[in-house]
Design an enzyme around this catalytic site. Structure first.
Site, PDB file in Angstrom:
ATOM      1  N   CYS A 387     -24.113 -75.918  36.002  1.00 30.67           N
ATOM      2  CA  CYS A 387     -23.037 -76.352  35.102  1.00 30.67           C
ATOM      3  C   CYS A 387     -21.826 -76.815  35.906  1.00 30.67           C
ATOM      4  O   CYS A 387     -21.256 -76.029  36.674  1.00 30.67           O
ATOM      5  CB  CYS A 387     -22.653 -75.209  34.181  1.00 30.67           C
ATOM      6  SG  CYS A 387     -21.169 -75.532  33.200  1.00 30.67           S
ATOM      7  N   CYS A 390     -18.730 -74.564  35.458  1.00 28.37           N
ATOM      8  CA  CYS A 390     -18.798 -73.315  36.223  1.00 28.37           C
ATOM      9  C   CYS A 390     -18.467 -73.597  37.688  1.00 28.37           C
ATOM     10  O   CYS A 390     -17.738 -72.838  38.330  1.00 28.37           O
ATOM     11  CB  CYS A 390     -20.191 -72.699  36.113  1.00 28.37           C
ATOM     12  SG  CYS A 390     -20.694 -72.270  34.424  1.00 28.37           S
TER      13      CYS A 390
END
Length: 467
Positions: A387, A390
């Site tokens: 991600c 993230c």
């Protein structure tokens, strides 16, 4: 903002749908929302003036008429071989230009395709593309997709760019009938409920498809660092894997990405150095700018694409204009189908790697949830290493963990994608990645971090309020 369209159906998009360049000096006003943009006769950069060039150039939105005929099998086979050779040619060219400057790549593109290539301009940093084209000294064309829902600042940028470079942007509009059907059936803001893909398809993808039908190549502002999960391997030139060009069929359009290898901060250094017009929204915290309802400023610790379609998970951060550049393994990573960790997921390097951050297993997080009287509070991030959002907060989270060492607060991480995603949604309030939870010392129920500010100070304020 009112939708600006010039026809009631896609079949009506003809020469009359685009501004005509007359010799009259009297400006005409094009109405966009609540203000007007002057349609002035201007001279294009390069040897030809715009009215002369317009007579030589096929309209960017033209969909070529082709006679129906039966193609012999032998001819089909030859055409297939030609397409394969063309693709190999551009793969080699991409390799040769991998370390070339954006200016050199732009010059090569304009040299090869002349009037059959155009720059796709959406504002924001795409001004860099126009500046590079201007610097080559060659004539160039620019088109833009007006979705009817852009910010006023974006329209003002369009006008400023036209003035500075003495060009006329060729605007593409969505089909009025399709927009009307979507809005009447599902309302003005249906994308907040069922995803933005349908609206983007009507307002962006289909108008782009019409535009590219009149070209043999196009130039985009894609960069590898814009979205690490989906654009990490954008080549500087390629045979477009999705859209068709003037001659029709897959392989009939070439896509140039001159700034693919350029970092975002380098683009901005270039724009400041050249003192070119930029979107006023950038000074308000906007980085990636699209339609007004779907764009907002980026907060500290967020990736630039998180300002787009923020109500959706990372897997949906593309509108469909560049879906051909999303790798198959990336698609698998972004699917989040909960069917277990795929091979592609397994090969992604883990993040939040620090001695200060405890890696929790499924059993570990389950035990943490069950404990009603913890000896010490915990701060845990639910994440997926693929991600980009993230990844964007990794540095601040690790810094926070190091600051909290010895404070009595444990800092942990739990990988919540793949086979753990359903559990995380049901038991840990996972909505999207990343989700941050605080487990108090004397409470069984975790407290979800409510803000999207992921800088150290904001996270520390959250922890200090609950410790």
């Amino acid at each position: 903002m009112a939708l600006a369209v010039t026809s009631s159906s896609s079949t009506a998009v003809s020469n009359s749908s685009f501004p005509r360049f007359s010799s009259s000096s009297e400006p005409k006003a094009l109405q966009f929302g609540s203000f007007s943009i002057l349609d002035k006769p201007r001279v294009v950069s390069g040897a030809l003036n715009l009215s002369q060039r317009h007579s030589l150039v096929k309209p960017v939105r033209a969909e070529p008429q082709r006679k129906d005929s039966t193609v012999p099998l032998a001819a089909t086979t030859v055409a297939s071989e030609v397409d394969e050779k063309q693709e190999l040619h551009y793969e080699q060219l991409a390799s040769d230009l991998e370390n070339a400057s954006p200016l050199e790549i732009m010059d090569k593109a304009l040299e090869q395709f002349g009037n059959d290539i155009a720059i796709a301009f959406s504002g924001a940093e795409d001004v860099a593309l126009i500046e590079y084209a201007h610097m080559t000294g060659r004539p160039f064309r620019v088109f833009s997709l007006d979705t009817g829902r852009l910010n006023p600042e974006t329209y003002r940028l369009f006008d400023a760019v036209e003035t500075r470079y003495n060009i006329h942007i060729e605007y593409m509009f969505p089909d009025a009938v399709e927009v009307q059907a979507l809005v009447r059936t599902k309302g003005l803001f249906s994308f907040y409920e069922d995803g933005h893909q349908e609206c983007c398809r009507v307002r962006k993808v289909r108008p782009l498809r019409r535009a590219l039908k009149g070209l043999r190549a196009w130039i985009t502002g894609q960069r590898k660092d814009q979205s690490p999960g989906t654009r990490s391997e954008v080549p500087v030139v390629q045979v477009d894997p999705v859209f068709e060009g003037l001659d029709g069929g897959i392989g009939s359009l070439v896509k140039w990405n001159p700034v693919a290898n350029v970092k975002g901060h380098d683009i901005w250094n270039f724009l400041r150095t050249m003192n070119v017009p930029v979107n006023a929204l950038h000074s308000q915290g906007y980085v990636s700018i699209g339609c007004e309802p779907c764009t907002r400023p980026v907060l500290p610790g967020q990736h630039e694409r998180e300002g787009r379609w923020w109500w959706e998970d990372a897997k949906a951060k593309e509108c469909g204009l560049h879906k051909g550049n999303i790798k198959q393994e990336d698609a698998a990573q972004l699917s989040g189908n909960g069917k277990g960790t795929t091979d592609a997921n397994a090969t992604v390097a883990d993040i939040f790697n620090s001695q200060s951050v405890v890696s929790l297993s499924r059993t570990g997080i389950e035990n943490l949830v069950k404990l009603e009287n913890r000896k010490e509070p915990w701060l845990v991030v639910l994440y997926a290493p693929w991600c980009p959002f993230c990844q964007a907060m990794e540095e601040s989270y690790v810094d926070l963990a190091e600051k909290l060492e010895g404070s009595g607060i444990k800092v942990g991480k739990f990988r919540a994608d793949g086979e753990h995603k359903d559990f995380a949604k049901q038991q840990l309030e996972l909505g999207s990645f990343p989700t941050i939870l605080f487990f108090p010392k004397h409470s069984s129920r975790p407290i979800k971090y409510p803000s999207e500010k992921r800088d150290v100070d904001s996270l520390l304020a959250f922890v200090n309020a609950l410790r």
